[in-house]
Design an enzyme around this catalytic site. Structure first.
Site, PDB file in Angstrom:
ATOM      1  N   ASP A  99      37.736  46.528 -24.230  1.00  0.00           N
ATOM      2  CA  ASP A  99      39.164  46.235 -24.234  1.00  0.00           C
ATOM      3  C   ASP A  99      39.931  47.551 -24.279  1.00  0.00           C
ATOM      4  O   ASP A  99      39.595  48.448 -25.060  1.00  0.00           O
ATOM      5  CB  ASP A  99      39.530  45.406 -25.471  1.00  0.00           C
ATOM      6  CG  ASP A  99      39.934  43.993 -25.127  1.00  0.00           C
ATOM      7  OD1 ASP A  99      41.002  43.842 -24.493  1.00  0.00           O
ATOM      8  OD2 ASP A  99      39.213  43.054 -25.478  1.00  0.00           O
ATOM      9  N   ASP A 141      44.561  45.085 -21.931  1.00  0.00           N
ATOM     10  CA  ASP A 141      45.404  44.188 -22.717  1.00  0.00           C
ATOM     11  C   ASP A 141      46.880  44.348 -22.316  1.00  0.00           C
ATOM     12  O   ASP A 141      47.348  45.456 -22.081  1.00  0.00           O
ATOM     13  CB  ASP A 141      45.211  44.538 -24.199  1.00  0.00           C
ATOM     14  CG  ASP A 141      45.915  43.596 -25.140  1.00  0.00           C
ATOM     15  OD1 ASP A 141      45.551  42.404 -25.168  1.00  0.00           O
ATOM     16  OD2 ASP A 141      46.809  44.054 -25.872  1.00  0.00           O
ATOM     17  N   GLU A 172      45.360  41.823 -18.229  1.00  0.00           N
ATOM     18  CA  GLU A 172      45.962  40.612 -18.781  1.00  0.00           C
ATOM     19  C   GLU A 172      47.418  40.570 -18.307  1.00  0.00           C
ATOM     20  O   GLU A 172      48.200  41.459 -18.614  1.00  0.00           O
ATOM     21  CB  GLU A 172      45.903  40.656 -20.307  1.00  0.00           C
ATOM     22  CG  GLU A 172      46.483  39.426 -20.964  1.00  0.00           C
ATOM     23  CD  GLU A 172      46.591  39.574 -22.474  1.00  0.00           C
ATOM     24  OE1 GLU A 172      46.552  38.527 -23.150  1.00  0.00           O
ATOM     25  OE2 GLU A 172      46.728  40.706 -22.971  1.00  0.00           O
ATOM     26  N   HIS A 215      39.139  34.925 -26.197  1.00  0.00           N
ATOM     27  CA  HIS A 215      39.454  35.012 -27.622  1.00  0.00           C
ATOM     28  C   HIS A 215      40.847  34.485 -27.962  1.00  0.00           C
ATOM     29  O   HIS A 215      41.159  34.282 -29.135  1.00  0.00           O
ATOM     30  CB  HIS A 215      39.337  36.466 -28.082  1.00  0.00           C
ATOM     31  CG  HIS A 215      40.315  37.365 -27.383  1.00  0.00           C
ATOM     32  ND1 HIS A 215      40.231  37.656 -26.030  1.00  0.00           N
ATOM     33  CD2 HIS A 215      41.422  38.004 -27.826  1.00  0.00           C
ATOM     34  CE1 HIS A 215      41.224  38.439 -25.689  1.00  0.00           C
ATOM     35  NE2 HIS A 215      41.964  38.670 -26.750  1.00  0.00           N
ATOM     36  N   ASP A 216      41.686  34.278 -26.954  1.00  0.00           N
ATOM     37  CA  ASP A 216      43.058  33.797 -27.167  1.00  0.00           C
ATOM     38  C   ASP A 216      43.236  32.325 -26.813  1.00  0.00           C
ATOM     39  O   ASP A 216      44.365  31.827 -26.802  1.00  0.00           O
ATOM     40  CB  ASP A 216      44.046  34.614 -26.326  1.00  0.00           C
ATOM     41  CG  ASP A 216      44.315  35.990 -26.907  1.00  0.00           C
ATOM     42  OD1 ASP A 216      44.120  36.170 -28.125  1.00  0.00           O
ATOM     43  OD2 ASP A 216      44.723  36.888 -26.141  1.00  0.00           O
TER      44      ASP A 216
END
Length: 573
Positions: free
Chosen positions: A101, A207, A263, A340-341
């Site tokens: 990430d 991210d 993202e 994860h979200d």
């Protein structure tokens, strides 16, 4: 003309790991790098060839590692830098790649850069973050604009020492970096990117990639009259200097042949998405659009009821992301339902009832493996893990997004029981917490997440269904969800051109029961039929000279009907 070889990341099957919840090797109740290392052979056996590791950097963990204190140091409970370098080496030994990430829209407020920035107005790093003076309305100090933060409240935090506000699009402990400052950008590239690229990392999931250029930071339109703070995603995403910033970042990445997947929230304009993922634009290799996983969200994510969407809207969202390959020959796309979200996909898009959850997990596997683009699989998805039970109380919700929402509802409703029950119901359906429970490895204490001799309770409560859903049991069961994922990933590799690169066409967008689409690659064609109901549905197979059943998610069944939550793939001629 010689056709250049395909980039490796186009055909990648990427497995995402959330370190705190994957595997605890030392019994402290928190997953770690050596836990990941111990299960590399398991990951490889699924059929994936790339591992994406969520933030493992040193962090106060206000937002589970997305508040980074030091880009160049591993979070001590996860291990050491030496552990990380050993893990990278072992991944490469197995012929796999590793992606990290990259979190560079913001840092932790404990990062050395921010500590300097807030120390005084004339500090050399003052302009490395975004500071603004107060506004005054009728003599009252107010923030510079009315933007709503991603976790609620204002995006501005007052600093008593220097008498200014700083911007934080997420938590107050996550101040936004100032990408307008070239010195800041160069420091980011060196510390957050090159440090790990030099140690063998093969790329980054980037991210909040479209938030670096904030625009003029004017007030957002009033869309929630009951709130002082207003949704501003269209103000701070996709700003005027994004292309410039990403091209500059890409110059660093190209030197290492490193992959990027960005993202990309709040970007409904597909032409804007194309600008990011067009190869000639040299910005990003691909992005995560949120068309599919945002299905059923309310005006604010949780202001909704479970399953508040139609199958046609789900299919249109998939078609939107699939269309990138048709819109531009040098564009690329992604396939994902979990990360994860996100809450668990079986609970959201099929049925997690005991009699249907295995079928639902297999159906989603079949659908995903037949879609074009780079495929992303989240830990536990391959087992058919589901949301935790509705009877668990609010103490089990650890995520700041969940707890802040529940507090907001409590304050706005004056603790009205009906409003709080509705809030909890929406969290039970959509909260990020569901993806963050410990991985179910075995029917054993703590679901095999921690060593048997461990006396520390895992940081989140393990699920209660490990007796029927765990990795060790499914590894030896070809009829399990894991067994089916292995089968589908093998088929995806065997028909790589058709499934990964083929053109997608939805044959019946308005059907409320079936998702029927074709994939076409030159002379090859496949028909995919998915029954998104809990009842038997009659099939209508196109009139073709020949069809061959490649796979059924439930084993070959009735030629005229699809069973509840069944999917099939036919090769057509």
């Amino acid at each position: 003309m010689t056709i250049p070889p395909r980039k490796w990341w186009k055909d990648a099957i990427i497995y995402q790991i959330y370190p705190a919840s994957f595997k605890d090797s030392n019994g402290d109740g928190v997953g770690d790098l050596n836990g990941i290392l111990s299960e590399l052979d398991y990951i490889h056996s699924i059929g994936v060839n790339t591992i994406w590791i969520c933030p493992m950097y040193d962090s106060p963990q206000v937002d589970m590692g997305y508040d980074i204190r030091d880009y160049e140091k591993v979070y001590p409970p996860y291990g050491t830098n030496e552990d990380m370098e050993r893990l990278i080496g072992e991944i490469h030994k197995r012929g796999m790649r590793v992606v990290l990430d990259l979190v560079v829209n913001h840092t932790s407020d404990q990062h050395a850069w921010f500590r300097e920035s807030r120390s005084s107005k004339d500090n050399p790093k003052r302009d490395w973050y975004i500071w603004r003076p107060a506004r005054y309305v009728d003599g009252k100090r107010v923030p510079p604009n009315n933007w709503l933060g991603n976790f609620g409240g204002s995006v501005w935090q007052w600093d008593d020492l220097t008498q200014e506000y700083y911007l934080h699009l997420f938590c107050p402990e996550q101040p936004d970096l100032n990408w307008e400052n070239s010195a800041t950008r160069q420091a980011i590239y060196k510390s957050a990117m090159e440090f790990w690229l030099e140690r063998g990392v093969d790329g980054f999931r980037v991210d909040t990639v479209n938030m670096y250029s904030k625009g003029d930071m004017s007030d957002a339109p009033i869309t929630d009259p009951g709130s002082e703070w207003q949704f501003a995603g269209y103000q701070y995403c996709n700003g005027p200097r994004m292309a410039e910033f990403l091209r500059e970042m890409n110059e660093v990445l190209e030197r290492y042949d490193a992959m990027t997947v960005g993202e990309c929230p709040h970007t409904p304009d597909m032409e804007r998405v194309l600008q990011y993922v067009s190869a000639k634009a040299k910005q990003l290799n691909m992005v995560f659009q949120f068309d599919v996983v945002d299905i059923g969200h309310g005006p604010y994510k949780f202001q909704t009821t479970p399953k508040n969407y139609t199958l046609p809207s789900f299919k249109r969202a998939i078609a939107s992301t699939q269309s990138l390959l048709r819109r531009a020959p040098d564009a690329w796309t992604t396939v994902f339902l979990e990360n994860h979200d996100q809450a668990r996909s079986i609970s959201r898009f099929t049925s997690d009832a005991p009699q249907h959850r295995v079928a639902g997990g297999k159906l989603l596997s079949l659908m995903m493996c037949a879609l074009s683009g780079t495929l992303f699989l989240y830990q536990g998805q391959e087992l058919g893990m589901i949301n935790f039970p509705e009877r668990w109380d609010m103490s089990e919700y650890k995520d700041i997004d969940s707890t802040n929402y529940y507090k907001m509802v409590a304050e706005r409703s004056n603790n009205d029981p009906e409003a709080l029950a509705a809030a909890k119901k929406s969290l039970q359906h959509l909260a990020r917490d569901h993806a963050r429970v410990p991985m179910s490895w075995a029917d054993a204490p703590f679901n095999g997440f921690s060593p048997p001799e461990s006396t520390s309770t895992p940081w989140m409560r393990p699920l209660e269904d490990a007796a029927t859903c765990n990795a060790r049991q499914q590894a030896g069961d070809k009829d399990s969800v894991l067994g089916f994922w292995k089968k589908m990933l093998a088929l995806r590799r065997a028909h790589n051109d058709l499934f990964v690169h083929g053109e997608f066409d939805d044959l019946d967008v308005e059907s409320e029961e079936l998702f029927v689409f074709t994939k076409t690659w030159r002379g090859e064609k496949a028909l995919v039929m998915c029954n998104f109901t809990d009842k038997v549905v009659q099939m209508e197979v196109p009139d073709v000279s020949k069809r061959e059943l490649l796979v059924s998610s439930l084993g070959r069944g009735d030629e005229e009907n699809l069973e509840a939550w069944e999917g099939r793939v036919y090769l057509l001629a």
